[in-house]
Scaffold this motif. Structure first.
Motif, PDB file in Angstrom:
ATOM      1  N   ALA B  65     -11.031  42.962  11.805  1.00 29.24           N
ATOM      2  CA  ALA B  65     -12.219  42.040  12.108  1.00 29.24           C
ATOM      3  C   ALA B  65     -13.299  42.877  12.352  1.00 29.24           C
ATOM      4  O   ALA B  65     -13.955  43.027  13.190  1.00 29.24           O
ATOM      5  CB  ALA B  65     -11.872  41.162  13.406  1.00 29.24           C
ATOM      6  N   ARG B 129     -16.325  42.436  20.195  1.00 28.94           N
ATOM      7  CA  ARG B 129     -14.891  42.131  20.748  1.00 28.94           C
ATOM      8  C   ARG B 129     -13.814  43.174  20.224  1.00 28.94           C
ATOM      9  O   ARG B 129     -12.783  42.627  20.610  1.00 28.94           O
ATOM     10  CB  ARG B 129     -14.535  40.636  19.716  1.00 28.94           C
ATOM     11  N   LEU B 132      -9.193  43.639  16.071  1.00 30.03           N
ATOM     12  CA  LEU B 132      -7.899  42.799  15.791  1.00 30.03           C
ATOM     13  C   LEU B 132      -6.789  43.440  15.278  1.00 30.03           C
ATOM     14  O   LEU B 132      -6.808  43.966  14.189  1.00 30.03           O
ATOM     15  CB  LEU B 132      -8.455  41.501  14.709  1.00 30.03           C
ATOM     16  N   HIS B 171     -13.182  35.710  14.813  1.00 30.60           N
ATOM     17  CA  HIS B 171     -12.841  36.814  15.918  1.00 30.60           C
ATOM     18  C   HIS B 171     -14.107  36.493  16.960  1.00 30.60           C
ATOM     19  O   HIS B 171     -13.904  36.621  18.072  1.00 30.60           O
ATOM     20  CB  HIS B 171     -12.998  38.107  15.294  1.00 30.60           C
ATOM     21  N   LEU B 176      -8.495  35.445  19.161  1.00 27.61           N
ATOM     22  CA  LEU B 176      -7.396  35.784  18.229  1.00 27.61           C
ATOM     23  C   LEU B 176      -6.502  36.771  18.962  1.00 27.61           C
ATOM     24  O   LEU B 176      -7.015  37.774  19.380  1.00 27.61           O
ATOM     25  CB  LEU B 176      -7.915  36.247  17.083  1.00 27.61           C
ATOM     26  N   LEU B 242      -2.945  35.092  11.193  1.00 30.88           N
ATOM     27  CA  LEU B 242      -3.254  35.238  12.344  1.00 30.88           C
ATOM     28  C   LEU B 242      -2.493  34.475  13.429  1.00 30.88           C
ATOM     29  O   LEU B 242      -1.589  33.780  13.224  1.00 30.88           O
ATOM     30  CB  LEU B 242      -4.909  34.511  12.685  1.00 30.88           C
TER      31      LEU B 242
END
Lengths: 296, 296
Positions: B65, B129, B132, B171, B176, B242
């Protein structure tokens, strides 16, 4: 692979994550080495191949006067013995990575029916002095070089020390106008530097530091080539070629601040092109004789 | 190569310099592609090869991400026709680079007597964020996938769209827990994700989105393999896998926020290993059947 303070996420995920805290810029360089071109896997320990693959990239960072940060490595391994080769490559890289505090961030491992291919990408950081460019040489500047040249095929091309610390020290203490590392050959890389700087260069033939290996190679080949020919054309010396003002050159040569000797081998001139001169003799063209990738 | 606002020094010096202003981290990934393994140069336009070499790396950034920043490319070109191949590779990369605002920062061009090798290193930036990871799946999480699977060898493996925008959007809007891109095969990559997360995963067989190409390939091979076998094992789908909580999965499936469909195909469980189930039937082992590099 060892931990590293800048490595937030190391090998094992889809990508590595490197902390850039305190860094305004990221220097990036990649060099891909192939069997039968950059080494002969049948004749050398894979550890020396791994070391070289990392060292040639460190030499590029040195040429920018930047500090090594992190490496990612991609390999195409022969199916026959590939696993042992991979281990050897990494073992050859680790001591150099530790020496230059380089984070081994990950990579991509492939197998195939072809010869060994090793691609290393290095990230580096600039110092407060900024990058050392190829394009800053000015007419009148002296040509300074580290170490000696020629015959690297006899061993130095695998075991050379990249001039990272030397470049950083010189860049910090002196006013360097331009720099490049001699990978394709002293004459070829000097021509690159001059061209990027929009000027020409004259090499003082008797001033070129010739390595003992250049003499050995000339003797072994017995093809009429001289040690100086090898120093000018062989390539893979991975020494620094620098442009500095005459005053700064004088200071540097008097200080000799490195563990390796620095020598002045000529100067940059307004007229484009590469030239040579013996003593006070007339200026004559010098045809760059280094390595070029050729296509059919 | 085009200019880019982050490219302080582009191709032509010893290394590229990229501005990192405003970035705390740098995501790094590399993928090396070889002729006869990742493509058949004799059968495809080099532009599709160049595109794929960039796209597989973009897919890795998607799996983290992260936003694409810059690429460096190293190639080993066959001497025969190498120059035309090089031009084709770059022409295939440029539209994708433009689409994802990627700086083409430079590279290393080599020629040799071997088959074509293309190594691409991508740098990316994390969003607020963070990354990921593969390691965040929790027992009870649903397995969500984008798109459909199987038979990519019929064309998708060259022309797929990396799920960069999809991953960034998901995301940003949803929570996630973990993610990976399906490069080695749905079953193999799901097993990676589960293992890195310290849990297992159960695939609901009837829920797996099977691409039309999977059916075509099964029919063409006529070797007893089913379209579902191909969806689970073929690899190179470059879709997202995911892990999200059941509540978040419900929201995402109701929203269907992407141009490409998202489907729930099972869940993560505390017991390690990869499992499959048909309807309400018993849980049975699912042997990962994707791509692995093999050595002799």
């Amino acid at each position: 692979l060892p931990q590293h303070p800048r490595l937030r996420i190391g090998p094992g995920d889809d990508a590595a994550v490197l902390s850039m805290t305190g860094l305004d810029d990221c220097v990036v360089t990649v060099d891909l080495l192939t069997d039968h071109v950059d080494f002969e896997l049948a004749e050398v320990d894979p550890r020396r191949v791994g070391r070289k693959a990392l060292a040639v990239n460190l030499s590029d960072l040195a040429a920018m006067a930047s500090r090594p940060l992190a490496a990612v490595v991609a390999v195409a391994l022969p199916r026959q013995g590939g696993q042992e080769i991979a281990v050897g490559l990494v073992e050859g890289m680790l001591p150099l990575a530790e020496k230059y505090q380089l984070a081994m961030a990950g990579g991509d491992t492939n197998s195939w029916d072809g010869p060994l291919v090793v691609s290393v990408t290095l990230l580096g950081a600039l110092t407060a002095r900024g990058p050392l460019r190829r394009s800053g040489a000015r007419p009148g500047d002296r040509i300074l070089v580290s170490g000696s040249f020629g015959g690297s095929i006899l061993g130095k091309h695998l075991d050379f020390e990249p001039r990272v610390r030397e470049a950083l020290l010189l860049h910090e203490r002196y006013d360097l106008h331009a720099g490049i590392d001699a990978s394709d050959g002293l004459s070829t890389d000097l021509a690159h530097l001059a061209e990027e700087s929009g000027c020409g260069a004259v090499v003082q033939r008797e001033a070129v530091p010739i390595s003992p290996a250049a003499g050995q190679l000339a003797a072994r080949l017995a093809d009429g080539s001289t040690p100086l020919d090898h120093a000018l054309g062989d390539g893979e010396d991975f020494e620094l070629i620098l442009a500095v003002s005459p005053g700064e050159a004088e200071k540097i040569l008097a200080d000799q601040p490195l563990g390796v000797p620095l020598a002045a081998i000529g100067q940059f001139i307004p007229e484009p092109g590469l030239w040579q001169r013996q003593g006070d003799g007339p200026r004559q063209p010098l045809v760059p004789s280094g390595w070029e990738h050729r296509f059919r």
